[in-house]
Design a protein around this motif. Structure first.
Motif, PDB file in Angstrom:
ATOM      1  N   THR A 247      46.261  -4.141 -46.403  1.00  0.00           N
ATOM      2  CA  THR A 247      46.757  -5.462 -46.916  1.00  0.00           C
ATOM      3  C   THR A 247      46.025  -6.877 -46.670  1.00  0.00           C
ATOM      4  O   THR A 247      46.566  -7.866 -47.012  1.00  0.00           O
ATOM      5  N   GLY A 248      45.356  -7.028 -45.702  1.00  0.00           N
ATOM      6  CA  GLY A 248      44.782  -8.032 -45.079  1.00  0.00           C
ATOM      7  C   GLY A 248      45.430  -8.460 -44.055  1.00  0.00           C
ATOM      8  O   GLY A 248      45.134  -9.600 -43.543  1.00  0.00           O
ATOM      9  N   ALA A 249      46.627  -7.938 -43.637  1.00  0.00           N
ATOM     10  CA  ALA A 249      47.425  -8.570 -42.188  1.00  0.00           C
ATOM     11  C   ALA A 249      46.647  -8.063 -41.167  1.00  0.00           C
ATOM     12  O   ALA A 249      45.976  -6.745 -41.097  1.00  0.00           O
ATOM     13  N   LEU A 250      46.825  -8.696 -40.073  1.00  0.00           N
ATOM     14  CA  LEU A 250      46.067  -8.273 -38.929  1.00  0.00           C
ATOM     15  C   LEU A 250      46.628  -7.377 -38.136  1.00  0.00           C
ATOM     16  O   LEU A 250      48.019  -7.270 -38.071  1.00  0.00           O
ATOM     17  N   VAL A 251      45.666  -6.429 -37.474  1.00  0.00           N
ATOM     18  CA  VAL A 251      46.395  -5.372 -36.882  1.00  0.00           C
ATOM     19  C   VAL A 251      46.885  -5.873 -35.364  1.00  0.00           C
ATOM     20  O   VAL A 251      45.966  -6.529 -34.845  1.00  0.00           O
ATOM     21  N   LYS A 252      47.832  -5.560 -35.136  1.00  0.00           N
ATOM     22  CA  LYS A 252      48.647  -6.016 -33.774  1.00  0.00           C
ATOM     23  C   LYS A 252      48.371  -5.169 -32.570  1.00  0.00           C
ATOM     24  O   LYS A 252      48.334  -4.009 -32.659  1.00  0.00           O
ATOM     25  N   GLY A 253      48.030  -5.575 -31.534  1.00  0.00           N
ATOM     26  CA  GLY A 253      47.949  -4.903 -30.217  1.00  0.00           C
ATOM     27  C   GLY A 253      46.588  -4.387 -30.010  1.00  0.00           C
ATOM     28  O   GLY A 253      46.214  -3.597 -29.148  1.00  0.00           O
ATOM     29  N   GLU A 254      45.585  -4.290 -30.694  1.00  0.00           N
ATOM     30  CA  GLU A 254      44.425  -3.413 -30.955  1.00  0.00           C
ATOM     31  C   GLU A 254      43.639  -4.317 -29.724  1.00  0.00           C
ATOM     32  O   GLU A 254      43.485  -5.448 -29.415  1.00  0.00           O
ATOM     33  N   PRO A 255      42.991  -3.311 -28.849  1.00  0.00           N
ATOM     34  CA  PRO A 255      42.320  -3.897 -27.485  1.00  0.00           C
ATOM     35  C   PRO A 255      40.878  -4.803 -28.163  1.00  0.00           C
ATOM     36  O   PRO A 255      39.947  -4.258 -28.811  1.00  0.00           O
ATOM     37  N   ILE A 272      33.933 -15.563 -22.959  1.00  0.00           N
ATOM     38  CA  ILE A 272      33.846 -14.261 -22.886  1.00  0.00           C
ATOM     39  C   ILE A 272      34.462 -13.762 -24.028  1.00  0.00           C
ATOM     40  O   ILE A 272      35.827 -13.617 -23.962  1.00  0.00           O
ATOM     41  N   LEU A 273      33.971 -12.972 -25.029  1.00  0.00           N
ATOM     42  CA  LEU A 273      34.753 -12.746 -26.284  1.00  0.00           C
ATOM     43  C   LEU A 273      34.572 -11.150 -26.582  1.00  0.00           C
ATOM     44  O   LEU A 273      33.319 -10.638 -26.304  1.00  0.00           O
ATOM     45  N   GLY A 274      35.519 -10.527 -27.021  1.00  0.00           N
ATOM     46  CA  GLY A 274      35.456  -9.233 -27.482  1.00  0.00           C
ATOM     47  C   GLY A 274      35.761  -8.185 -26.492  1.00  0.00           C
ATOM     48  O   GLY A 274      35.904  -8.447 -25.177  1.00  0.00           O
ATOM     49  N   ARG A 275      35.843  -7.095 -26.859  1.00  0.00           N
ATOM     50  CA  ARG A 275      36.114  -5.887 -25.933  1.00  0.00           C
ATOM     51  C   ARG A 275      34.859  -5.479 -25.221  1.00  0.00           C
ATOM     52  O   ARG A 275      34.347  -4.500 -25.374  1.00  0.00           O
ATOM     53  N   ILE A 276      34.347  -6.261 -24.210  1.00  0.00           N
ATOM     54  CA  ILE A 276      33.157  -5.876 -23.523  1.00  0.00           C
ATOM     55  C   ILE A 276      33.490  -6.033 -22.150  1.00  0.00           C
ATOM     56  O   ILE A 276      34.780  -6.207 -21.605  1.00  0.00           O
ATOM     57  N   THR A 277      32.742  -5.600 -21.303  1.00  0.00           N
ATOM     58  CA  THR A 277      32.830  -5.211 -19.725  1.00  0.00           C
ATOM     59  C   THR A 277      31.758  -6.171 -19.027  1.00  0.00           C
ATOM     60  O   THR A 277      30.618  -6.058 -19.339  1.00  0.00           O
ATOM     61  N   VAL A 278      32.418  -6.924 -18.037  1.00  0.00           N
ATOM     62  CA  VAL A 278      31.651  -7.498 -17.169  1.00  0.00           C
ATOM     63  C   VAL A 278      31.728  -6.596 -15.939  1.00  0.00           C
ATOM     64  O   VAL A 278      33.008  -6.642 -15.442  1.00  0.00           O
ATOM     65  N   GLY A 279      30.533  -6.169 -15.606  1.00  0.00           N
ATOM     66  CA  GLY A 279      30.361  -5.140 -14.245  1.00  0.00           C
ATOM     67  C   GLY A 279      31.157  -5.831 -13.000  1.00  0.00           C
ATOM     68  O   GLY A 279      30.662  -7.067 -12.827  1.00  0.00           O
ATOM     69  N   ARG A 280      31.411  -5.014 -12.222  1.00  0.00           N
ATOM     70  CA  ARG A 280      31.844  -5.370 -10.977  1.00  0.00           C
ATOM     71  C   ARG A 280      30.821  -6.331 -10.112  1.00  0.00           C
ATOM     72  O   ARG A 280      29.653  -6.041 -10.299  1.00  0.00           O
ATOM     73  N   ASP A 281      31.204  -7.034  -9.299  1.00  0.00           N
ATOM     74  CA  ASP A 281      30.321  -7.851  -8.271  1.00  0.00           C
ATOM     75  C   ASP A 281      29.210  -8.920  -9.372  1.00  0.00           C
ATOM     76  O   ASP A 281      28.450  -9.220  -8.705  1.00  0.00           O
ATOM     77  N   SER A 282      29.842  -9.097 -10.305  1.00  0.00           N
ATOM     78  CA  SER A 282      29.013 -10.094 -11.287  1.00  0.00           C
ATOM     79  C   SER A 282      29.441 -11.598 -10.963  1.00  0.00           C
ATOM     80  O   SER A 282      30.563 -12.002 -10.744  1.00  0.00           O
ATOM     81  N   THR A 283      28.653 -12.387 -11.435  1.00  0.00           N
ATOM     82  CA  THR A 283      28.802 -13.830 -11.660  1.00  0.00           C
ATOM     83  C   THR A 283      28.247 -14.135 -12.895  1.00  0.00           C
ATOM     84  O   THR A 283      27.161 -13.924 -13.246  1.00  0.00           O
ATOM     85  N   ILE A 284      29.390 -14.896 -13.608  1.00  0.00           N
ATOM     86  CA  ILE A 284      28.951 -15.543 -15.042  1.00  0.00           C
ATOM     87  C   ILE A 284      29.107 -17.050 -14.909  1.00  0.00           C
ATOM     88  O   ILE A 284      29.953 -17.439 -14.266  1.00  0.00           O
ATOM     89  N   ASN A 287      29.586 -22.446 -18.459  1.00  0.00           N
ATOM     90  CA  ASN A 287      29.220 -22.691 -20.164  1.00  0.00           C
ATOM     91  C   ASN A 287      28.560 -21.390 -20.654  1.00  0.00           C
ATOM     92  O   ASN A 287      28.097 -21.636 -21.911  1.00  0.00           O
ATOM     93  N   VAL A 288      28.592 -20.344 -20.008  1.00  0.00           N
ATOM     94  CA  VAL A 288      28.031 -19.098 -20.805  1.00  0.00           C
ATOM     95  C   VAL A 288      28.621 -18.704 -21.952  1.00  0.00           C
ATOM     96  O   VAL A 288      30.174 -18.707 -21.901  1.00  0.00           O
ATOM     97  N   TRP A 289      28.193 -18.483 -22.846  1.00  0.00           N
ATOM     98  CA  TRP A 289      28.796 -17.853 -24.178  1.00  0.00           C
ATOM     99  C   TRP A 289      28.495 -16.198 -24.135  1.00  0.00           C
ATOM    100  O   TRP A 289      27.147 -15.776 -24.312  1.00  0.00           O
ATOM    101  N   LEU A 290      29.508 -15.125 -23.771  1.00  0.00           N
ATOM    102  CA  LEU A 290      29.032 -13.790 -23.610  1.00  0.00           C
ATOM    103  C   LEU A 290      29.758 -12.863 -24.690  1.00  0.00           C
ATOM    104  O   LEU A 290      30.939 -13.051 -24.559  1.00  0.00           O
ATOM    105  N   THR A 291      29.171 -12.176 -25.202  1.00  0.00           N
ATOM    106  CA  THR A 291      29.553 -11.150 -26.344  1.00  0.00           C
ATOM    107  C   THR A 291      29.006  -9.785 -26.166  1.00  0.00           C
ATOM    108  O   THR A 291      29.497  -9.196 -27.170  1.00  0.00           O
ATOM    109  N   GLN A 292      28.670  -9.529 -25.089  1.00  0.00           N
ATOM    110  CA  GLN A 292      27.882  -8.282 -24.835  1.00  0.00           C
ATOM    111  C   GLN A 292      28.072  -7.751 -23.362  1.00  0.00           C
ATOM    112  O   GLN A 292      28.121  -8.770 -22.606  1.00  0.00           O
TER     113      GLN A 292
END
Length: 310
Positions: A247-255, A272-284, A287-292
């Motif tokens: 119907t075009g309505a946003l799905v609620k609660g999706e990861p 940092i955007l989206g359902r991505i993973t930043v691995g342990r012991d990392s440094t970001i 002003n980084v733009w991260l989507t992977q």
């Protein structure tokens, strides 16, 4: 008039600053009842009170840290009495706000058991407070050890917006999980207004969490943050896109928000955007733009993130 006081209207007035009140009130009723209805399920409800929750929050803060947020002249002989009295008042008041939350969401189902269910939720919430305080003590230690400008833990508790924000979040998250989402959201909103740090109460945050400076930090609903994570100001853990149904309505609660593993540092301005993973012991970096996703032990700079997006 306080927000929780009975709303008995005053005697009718025919004029106010020259305005035609009858026409204005009629126009507002038309908007409210017909053209721009915003009421949940179309009915007037007794809503949780933001003002009442601010007082409850003050009581909970005082019970958790009585010498910092409670009375300054407490002694070993009086502190337990003070904590017990303050906590009892806060939990009694919280039970009413939780009852309103339950009635607001589904009055037909909740009417017969809202009283007993709100009592259970608040009882379980109260039982979690010692463990929550233990987590907050670890957050406090992380802030003190992680900031060379911090001269004492008292300074962190009283003056650091990041510490106030995580206290609010630990309380709001517990209430969210126990089944009082509107009360939890209001607590999160109170925190955001005071600290300029916006954390959704459903976000999962591990132990030893530290937000340095903090202004402009946003953490979305489905974000998962591990232990010993540090964020700086203007960090966003957000969604990259929103799934819509047929119907075009946003799905609620999706990861849709990031997973930040243990021992990660994210510097100022990183998004940092989206359902991505930043691995342990990392440094970001800043002003980084991260989507992977990035593997454990990564060190991501602004230049690297631009190359990855290209």
């Amino acid at each position: 008039m306080g927000i929780d006081e009975p709303c008995s209207p005053p005697a009718p007035a025919s004029q106010s600053a020259g305005a035609d009140l009858t026409a204005i009130v009629a126009g507002l009723r038309l908007s409210r009842e017909v053209t721009h209805v915003v009421r949940h399920r179309g009915h007037i409800r007794l809503l949780p009170s933001r003002a009442a929750l601010e007082k409850i929050r003050d009581g909970l803060f005082a019970a958790l840290f009585p010498s910092h947020y409670g009375c300054p002249d407490l002694t070993d002989d009086t502190i337990d009495y003070y904590v017990g009295h303050t906590l009892a008042q806060a939990l009694i008041a919280l039970r009413e706000q939780v009852r309103r939350d339950l009635m607001f969401r589904d009055p037909a189902d909740a009417a017969h058991d809202a009283e007993s269910l709100s009592a259970r939720i608040v009882r379980e919430f109260g039982a979690q407070l010692p463990a929550l305080r233990g987590m907050l003590a670890e957050d406090l230690q992380a802030a003190y050890q992680g900031d060379p400008a911090a001269r004492s833990m008292a300074e962190v508790l009283l003056a650091y917006p990041g510490m106030r924000a995580i206290i609010h979040h630990r309380l709001a998250h517990a209430l969210w999980q126990l089944g009082a989402p509107l009360v939890a959201r209001l607590l999160a909103s109170i925190s955001q207004a005071e600290t300029a740090i916006d954390i959704h109460p459903a976000a999962q945050i591990g132990r030893g969490f530290f937000v340095d400076h903090g202004i402009g930090v946003v953490i979305g609903q489905t974000a998962i943050i591990g232990d010993n994570v540090r964020l700086y100001q203007h960090v966003t853990l957000g969604a990259k896109r929103f799934t819509a149904d047929e119907t075009g309505a946003l799905v609620k609660g999706e990861p849709r928000h990031p997973i930040i593993e243990d021992n990660v540092v994210i510097y100022a301005g990183a998004t940092i955007l989206g359902r991505i993973t930043v691995g342990r012991d990392s440094t970001i970096g800043g002003n980084v733009w991260l989507t992977q996703s990035v593997p454990p032990g990564s060190s991501i700079t602004q230049a690297q993130s631009r190359q990855a997006e290209a």
